[in-house]
Design an enzyme around this catalytic site. Structure first.
Site, PDB file in Angstrom:
ATOM      1  N   GLN A 155     -42.634  68.981  49.769  1.00 36.20           N
ATOM      2  CA  GLN A 155     -42.723  70.245  50.525  1.00 36.20           C
ATOM      3  C   GLN A 155     -42.262  71.443  49.697  1.00 36.20           C
ATOM      4  OE1 GLN A 155     -41.081  69.245  54.825  1.00 36.20           O
ATOM      5  NE2 GLN A 155     -40.407  67.772  53.304  1.00 36.20           N
TER       6      GLN A 155
ATOM      7  N   ASP B 250     -34.022  80.060  56.806  1.00 34.93           N
ATOM      8  CA  ASP B 250     -32.772  80.060  57.575  1.00 34.93           C
ATOM      9  C   ASP B 250     -31.876  81.264  57.293  1.00 34.93           C
ATOM     10  OD1 ASP B 250     -32.219  79.325  54.989  1.00 34.93           O
ATOM     11  OD2 ASP B 250     -30.844  77.714  55.510  1.00 34.93           O
TER      12      ASP B 250
ATOM     13  N   GLY C  83     -49.256  68.712  66.398  1.00 37.66           N
ATOM     14  CA  GLY C  83     -49.398  68.019  67.683  1.00 37.66           C
ATOM     15  C   GLY C  83     -48.404  66.893  67.902  1.00 37.66           C
TER      16      GLY C  83
ATOM     17  N   SER D 175     -51.641  57.233  69.878  1.00 41.01           N
ATOM     18  CA  SER D 175     -50.666  57.203  68.797  1.00 41.01           C
ATOM     19  C   SER D 175     -49.660  58.294  69.092  1.00 41.01           C
ATOM     20  CB  SER D 175     -51.330  57.501  67.463  1.00 41.01           C
ATOM     21  OG  SER D 175     -51.783  58.832  67.468  1.00 41.01           O
TER      22      SER D 175
ATOM     23  N   ARG E  94     -32.056  70.833  56.075  1.00 42.98           N
ATOM     24  CA  ARG E  94     -30.741  70.205  56.270  1.00 42.98           C
ATOM     25  C   ARG E  94     -30.013  70.842  57.444  1.00 42.98           C
ATOM     26  NH1 ARG E  94     -28.548  69.179  50.562  1.00 42.98           N
ATOM     27  NH2 ARG E  94     -28.975  71.406  50.437  1.00 42.98           N
TER      28      ARG E  94
ATOM     29  N   ASP F 290     -28.643  81.643  50.652  1.00 40.25           N
ATOM     30  CA  ASP F 290     -27.355  82.310  50.907  1.00 40.25           C
ATOM     31  C   ASP F 290     -26.316  82.087  49.806  1.00 40.25           C
ATOM     32  OD1 ASP F 290     -27.140  79.700  51.664  1.00 40.25           O
ATOM     33  OD2 ASP F 290     -26.518  80.103  53.726  1.00 40.25           O
ATOM     34  N   GLY F 291     -26.373  80.941  49.094  1.00 42.35           N
ATOM     35  CA  GLY F 291     -25.443  80.717  47.978  1.00 42.35           C
ATOM     36  C   GLY F 291     -25.661  81.755  46.889  1.00 42.35           C
TER      37      GLY F 291
ATOM     38  N   MET G  14     -38.244  68.587  55.664  1.00 41.85           N
ATOM     39  CA  MET G  14     -37.000  69.157  55.131  1.00 41.85           C
ATOM     40  C   MET G  14     -36.349  70.119  56.117  1.00 41.85           C
ATOM     41  SD  MET G  14     -37.101  69.770  51.059  1.00 41.85           S
ATOM     42  CE  MET G  14     -36.455  68.464  50.004  1.00 41.85           C
TER      43      MET G  14
ATOM     44  N   ARG H  28     -51.831  61.291  61.060  1.00 35.49           N
ATOM     45  CA  ARG H  28     -52.443  61.098  62.381  1.00 35.49           C
ATOM     46  C   ARG H  28     -53.682  60.202  62.278  1.00 35.49           C
ATOM     47  NH1 ARG H  28     -52.413  63.186  67.306  1.00 35.49           N
ATOM     48  NH2 ARG H  28     -50.956  64.856  66.854  1.00 35.49           N
TER      49      ARG H  28
ATOM     50  N   ASP I  74     -36.556  76.902  53.835  1.00 35.39           N
ATOM     51  CA  ASP I  74     -35.917  76.637  55.133  1.00 35.39           C
ATOM     52  C   ASP I  74     -36.051  77.771  56.161  1.00 35.39           C
ATOM     53  OD1 ASP I  74     -35.143  74.218  54.189  1.00 35.39           O
ATOM     54  OD2 ASP I  74     -33.052  74.761  53.831  1.00 35.39           O
TER      55      ASP I  74
ATOM     56  N   ARG J 230     -27.917  74.864  40.565  1.00 34.69           N
ATOM     57  CA  ARG J 230     -26.787  75.184  41.450  1.00 34.69           C
ATOM     58  C   ARG J 230     -25.578  75.220  40.515  1.00 34.69           C
ATOM     59  NH1 ARG J 230     -29.149  74.436  46.652  1.00 34.69           N
ATOM     60  NH2 ARG J 230     -30.622  72.709  46.768  1.00 34.69           N
TER      61      ARG J 230
ATOM     62  N   ALA K 224     -43.609  90.201  40.433  1.00 34.71           N
ATOM     63  CA  ALA K 224     -43.574  91.520  41.074  1.00 34.71           C
ATOM     64  C   ALA K 224     -42.354  92.320  40.606  1.00 34.71           C
ATOM     65  CB  ALA K 224     -43.550  91.351  42.594  1.00 34.71           C
TER      66      ALA K 224
HETATM   67  O1  F6P Z   1     -32.708  74.542  50.927  1.00 38.57           O
HETATM   68  C1  F6P Z   1     -33.963  74.030  50.675  1.00 38.57           C
HETATM   69  C2  F6P Z   1     -33.937  72.519  50.721  1.00 38.57           C
HETATM   70  O2  F6P Z   1     -35.207  72.070  50.319  1.00 38.57           O
HETATM   71  C3  F6P Z   1     -33.534  71.904  52.054  1.00 38.57           C
HETATM   72  O3  F6P Z   1     -34.543  71.894  53.023  1.00 38.57           O
HETATM   73  C4  F6P Z   1     -33.111  70.534  51.613  1.00 38.57           C
HETATM   74  O4  F6P Z   1     -32.235  69.969  52.549  1.00 38.57           O
HETATM   75  C5  F6P Z   1     -32.423  70.815  50.314  1.00 38.57           C
HETATM   76  O5  F6P Z   1     -32.990  72.011  49.812  1.00 38.57           O
HETATM   77  C6  F6P Z   1     -32.535  69.726  49.289  1.00 38.57           C
HETATM   78  O6  F6P Z   1     -31.829  70.134  48.167  1.00 38.57           O
HETATM   79  P1  F6P Z   1     -31.846  69.352  46.774  1.00 38.57           P
HETATM   80  O7  F6P Z   1     -33.184  69.555  46.156  1.00 38.57           O
HETATM   81  O8  F6P Z   1     -30.764  69.965  45.986  1.00 38.57           O
HETATM   82  O9  F6P Z   1     -31.616  67.915  47.116  1.00 38.57           O
END
Ligand code: F6P
Length: 331
Positions: free
Chosen positions: A262, A137, A193, A223, A179, A110-111, A177, A162, A135, A79, A29
């Site tokens: 995930q 977040d 559930g 369960s 953190r 955020d980084g 996931m 399940r 996340d 990173r 996009a």
């Molecule tokens: O920030 C996304 C995320 O998938 C988090 O949920 C998880 O804790 C982290 O990244 C894992 O990071 P890495 O792939 O660097 O281990």
């Protein structure tokens, strides 16, 4: 204002931090919007590392064909420690200057935003960030790209677990996931559930968890599934399984850690549309004079948040109402 007439002429696009499904849709996009407004557009490979090491490729409308539906990021991600240092940022600036790149669109968490903010303050390169992380977040947006897909992936896995849990009357601890964030945990737990949901934002003690499990045993649940976010304060899925087993041999316990699966897979329709809207808006924002901000979605409308308003230490709050609901539903 005619956006084609703005001073910006070359836009750099990159992804950084943990990848998220839908990042490719956002790249597509941003690239196509840049071309639509008659700007040149470049892909920066490996995020800030590529900026430092001059890994820059010119992109066209066709370079981003057939990626809308693909997980991961065609621009790769990393990173970067180098970019945290002034020296690294100076090198990155020289790379951009060499290519004539005069504005940036960064997709990440955020980084990523903090890096671009420093870069703007030091070198005056305008940028708009797009929130891309599973996340969810980031404050200043209701949704981040990738969260919907990752949560659907977790729900699909929980449904499968399940089936087998029921067949053997077992207690499962399923770790998802997050953190520092309970978004995937809370939402997949409700949709799947779960009898209990353990997330970093809540102060549930181990004793409280144990009595919930005991209760579900007494009420003849066949369960029990407990969804645990990675960042749980009382221990991860393995720790909790061990602690329950130490207290009683009543439960037949298994653990599944969903991990990085995930982060992959085709983005859902929701993430594709979100990423497409954010990608186009980021470019339009830049051309309209946004300099140091993040595009977000709030009540289904695109908004721009100045960097300072999102990086004020505020966490994207969990919906307490959902937590309450989860408790009612798990009796
Ligand atoms: O920030 C996304 C995320 O998938 C988090 O949920 C998880 O804790 C982290 O990244 C894992 O990071 P890495 O792939 O660097 O281990």
């Amino acid at each position: 204002m005619d956006l084609k007439e703005t001073k910006i002429s070359k836009i750099g696009v990159f992804t950084s931090g943990g990848d998220a499904p839908g990042m490719n849709a956002a790249i597509r996009a941003a690239v196509r919007a840049s071309i639509y407004y008659q700007k040149e557009v470049f892909g920066i490979i490996h995020g800030y590392e590529g900026m430092i090491k001059d890994e820059i490729v010119k992109l066209g409308a066709r370079s981003v064909g057939n990626i809308l539906q693909r997980g991961g990021t065609i621009l790769k991600s990393a990173r970067s420690d180098g970019f945290r240092q002034k020296e690294g940022r100076q090198k990155a600036f020289e790379t951009l200057k060499k290519h004539g790149i005069d504005a940036l669109v960064g997709i990440g968490g955020d980084g990523t935003f903090t890096g671009l903010h420093h870069f703007y303050e030091e070198f005056g390169i305008p940028s708009v960030c797009i929130p891309g992380t599973i996340d969810n977040d980031i404050s200043g947006t209701d949704y981040t790209i990738g969260f919907d897909t990752a949560t659907n992936t977790a729900v699909e896995a929980i449904d499968k677990i399940r089936d087998t849990a029921l067949s053997h009357n077992r207690l499962f601890f399923i770790e998802v996931m997050g953190r520092h964030s309970g978004y995937i945990g809370l939402n997949s737990g409700i949709a799947g559930g779960a009898v209990a949901i353990i997330i970093p934002e809540e102060n549930l003690s181990f004793d409280e968890l144990y009595s919930l499990l005991e209760q579900s045993g007494k009420t003849s649940k066949k369960s029990s599934l407990v969804v645990v976010a990675e960042g749980s304060k009382i221990g991860g899925a393995n720790d909790l399984a061990r602690m329950v087993a130490e207290r009683s041999n009543y439960f037949d316990i298994k653990v599944t850690i969903l991990g990085h699966l995930q982060r992959g897979g085709a983005p859902t329709y929701f993430d594709r549309v979100l990423a497409s809207r954010m990608g186009v808006s980021a470019v339009e924002g830049l051309l309209n004079g946004e300099k140091d901000s993040m595009v977000g979605i709030y009540n289904n409308k695109i908004v721009f948040n100045p960097f300072a308003s999102i990086m004020n230490g505020q966490h994207h709050e969990i919906d307490q109402e959902l937590l309450r609901l989860a408790k009612i539903l798990s009796i």
